[in-house]
Each structure stands twice: as structure tokens, then as C-alpha cells.
Design a protein around this motif. Structure first.
Motif, mmCIF file in Angstrom:
data_model
loop_
_atom_site.group_PDB
_atom_site.id
_atom_site.type_symbol
_atom_site.label_atom_id
_atom_site.label_comp_id
_atom_site.label_asym_id
_atom_site.label_seq_id
_atom_site.Cartn_x
_atom_site.Cartn_y
_atom_site.Cartn_z
ATOM 1 N N VAL A 56 0.956 -1.206 0.004
ATOM 2 C CA VAL A 56 -0.112 0.064 0.074
ATOM 3 C C VAL A 56 0.910 1.125 0.004
ATOM 4 N N HIS A 57 0.616 2.016 -0.792
ATOM 5 C CA HIS A 57 1.207 3.238 -0.922
ATOM 6 C C HIS A 57 0.734 4.140 0.392
ATOM 7 N N LEU A 58 1.230 4.297 1.252
ATOM 8 C CA LEU A 58 0.886 4.909 2.435
ATOM 9 C C LEU A 58 0.674 6.357 2.175
ATOM 10 N N ASP A 59 1.719 7.069 1.546
ATOM 11 C CA ASP A 59 1.576 8.859 1.516
ATOM 12 C C ASP A 59 0.282 9.065 0.625
ATOM 13 N N LEU A 60 -0.218 7.989 -0.117
ATOM 14 C CA LEU A 60 -1.435 8.484 -1.110
ATOM 15 C C LEU A 60 -2.741 7.803 -0.714
ATOM 16 N N THR A 61 -2.584 7.000 0.396
ATOM 17 C CA THR A 61 -4.030 6.317 0.923
ATOM 18 C C THR A 61 -4.978 7.402 1.614
ATOM 19 N N LYS A 62 -6.094 7.540 1.033
ATOM 20 C CA LYS A 62 -7.131 8.425 1.728
ATOM 21 C C LYS A 62 -7.706 8.030 2.959
ATOM 22 N N GLY A 63 -7.505 9.045 3.982
ATOM 23 C CA GLY A 63 -8.131 8.859 5.502
ATOM 24 C C GLY A 63 -6.929 7.933 6.328
ATOM 25 N N LEU A 64 -5.739 8.092 5.719
ATOM 26 C CA LEU A 64 -5.062 7.240 6.389
ATOM 27 C C LEU A 64 -3.708 8.087 6.940
ATOM 28 N N LYS A 65 -3.301 8.465 8.153
ATOM 29 C CA LYS A 65 -2.229 9.331 8.533
ATOM 30 C C LYS A 65 -0.855 8.600 8.147
#
Length: 183
Positions: A56-65
């Protein structure tokens, strides 16, 4: 690394409408780009039914800090295999959760190459994703200092010829959202 040796093409999934096609493809690795925290678990569960690795691309996940709790959430509640991020500190956090790590760097000029290499040598991710991917053959001599990292080219790669050229000149994998390459 083994998954890339079996097939060096990585599916970067930007739209879950294309999930079925990606699941049927020969790609062994899927990176979820621009995913949404509300649908992430269902998407990961569907992929989990295959033998594909899930990042998962953490930087681009909507709603996830983009912090340690975000990494813990992906590891313990979503069940991903790894993360993609530009943030050096999150690489270290992900390693604490035994996640695979891909650090994304953008190549704009010689200074960004040097800064990227410095960052990678500090964080020691499992792989480095270089954008745009088409520059990888041009910066091959700089990549020699990253001998322990798997190099993935991503961005602006649209043909099988480009993929082969990039793989012959410095990368072990190519990440693409171009569905016509998945066939």
C-alpha cells in the motif's frame, strides 16, 4: 526479490475497477495507489486470495495518516505485506512490524539523485522505486552505490520495449498502472 525474478512487472493499481484484470495478470506484486481507507480491507482481502504480494502506498491512501499508527493499522488490521512511502522514518517503523518496504524517490536533477541515495542509505528499504522510471538507464552509474537495494522503475513507462530497456540497464522491476502491459 523472488517475486520480481518470476515476473519483473509490478501492477500499480490506481482504480479498484481494474482489480479483476490485475488479479488475473501474471504480476506477482500489486501496489495499491490512491486507495481509500474505507475500501482498503475488502480490496486486500480479495488480493489475499491469490499468491500476490500486497503493498500500500501509505502517502497516497485517503483517510490514513502517515505516521506509526498508520503503519500499525496496515500491518495488524489490514494485513498488507509492505508499504511504499517517500518518508524515511516510516521505513524504520514498517520494519518494526516486519513489513516489506519500498522507498519512493523522485529524480529531478543530480542533486535529487544524491539526496535520494543519502536517504536510502539511511533508511535501508528493501527496494527503491525511482520516478520517473524512464530515467533509470540514464542514472545507472549513480545506482551502483545502492548495490543492496532492489531497484524498481515507475512512472512514464508505457511499452514492453521501455520495460526491457529499463530492466537491462539498472532495474530489477518495473511498476506500471498501464493495464495493456498486464496482458
Amino acid at each position: 526479490s523472488y517475486a520480481l525474478k518470476r515476473n519483473p512487472l509490478i501492477a500499480s493499481l490506481t482504480d479498484t475497477k481494474a482489480l479483476e484484470k490485475v488479479l488475473k495478470s501474471d504480476c506477482n506484486i500489486i501496489i495499491l495507489i490512491q486507495s481509500d481507507i474505507c475500501t482498503l480491507k475488502d480490496t486486500v482481502d480479495r488480493i489475499r486470495k491469490t499468491d500476490k504480494l500486497i503493498f500500500v502506498h501509505l502517502d497516497l491512501t485517503k483517510g490514513l495518516k502517515r505516521d506509526a499508527s498508520g503503519v500499525k493499522f496496515l500491518s495488524e488490521f489490514i494485513g498488507v505485506d509492505g508499504i511504499v512511502t517517500t518518508h524515511t522514518n516510516l521505513i524504520q517503523v514498517a520494519k518494526q512490524y516486519n513489513l516489506l518496504t519500498i522507498q519512493r524517490i523522485f529524480i529531478l536533477d543530480t542533486a535529487s539523485i544524491k539526496q535520494g541515495i543519502k536517504s536510502i542509505n539511511s533508511s535501508k528499504p528493501d527496494a527503491v522505486e525511482i520516478l520517473p522510471g524512464v530515467v533509470v538507464p540514464h542514472i545507472k552509474k549513480h545506482l551502483k552505490s545502492l548495490s543492496n537495494q532492489t531497484i524498481i522503475a515507475a512512472g512514464l513507462v508505457n511499452s514492453e520495449d521501455e520495460i526491457q530497456h529499463i530492466l537491462k540497464h539498472g532495474a530489477q522491476g518495473v511498476s506500471s498502472s498501464s493495464l495493456n502491459l498486464m496482458e
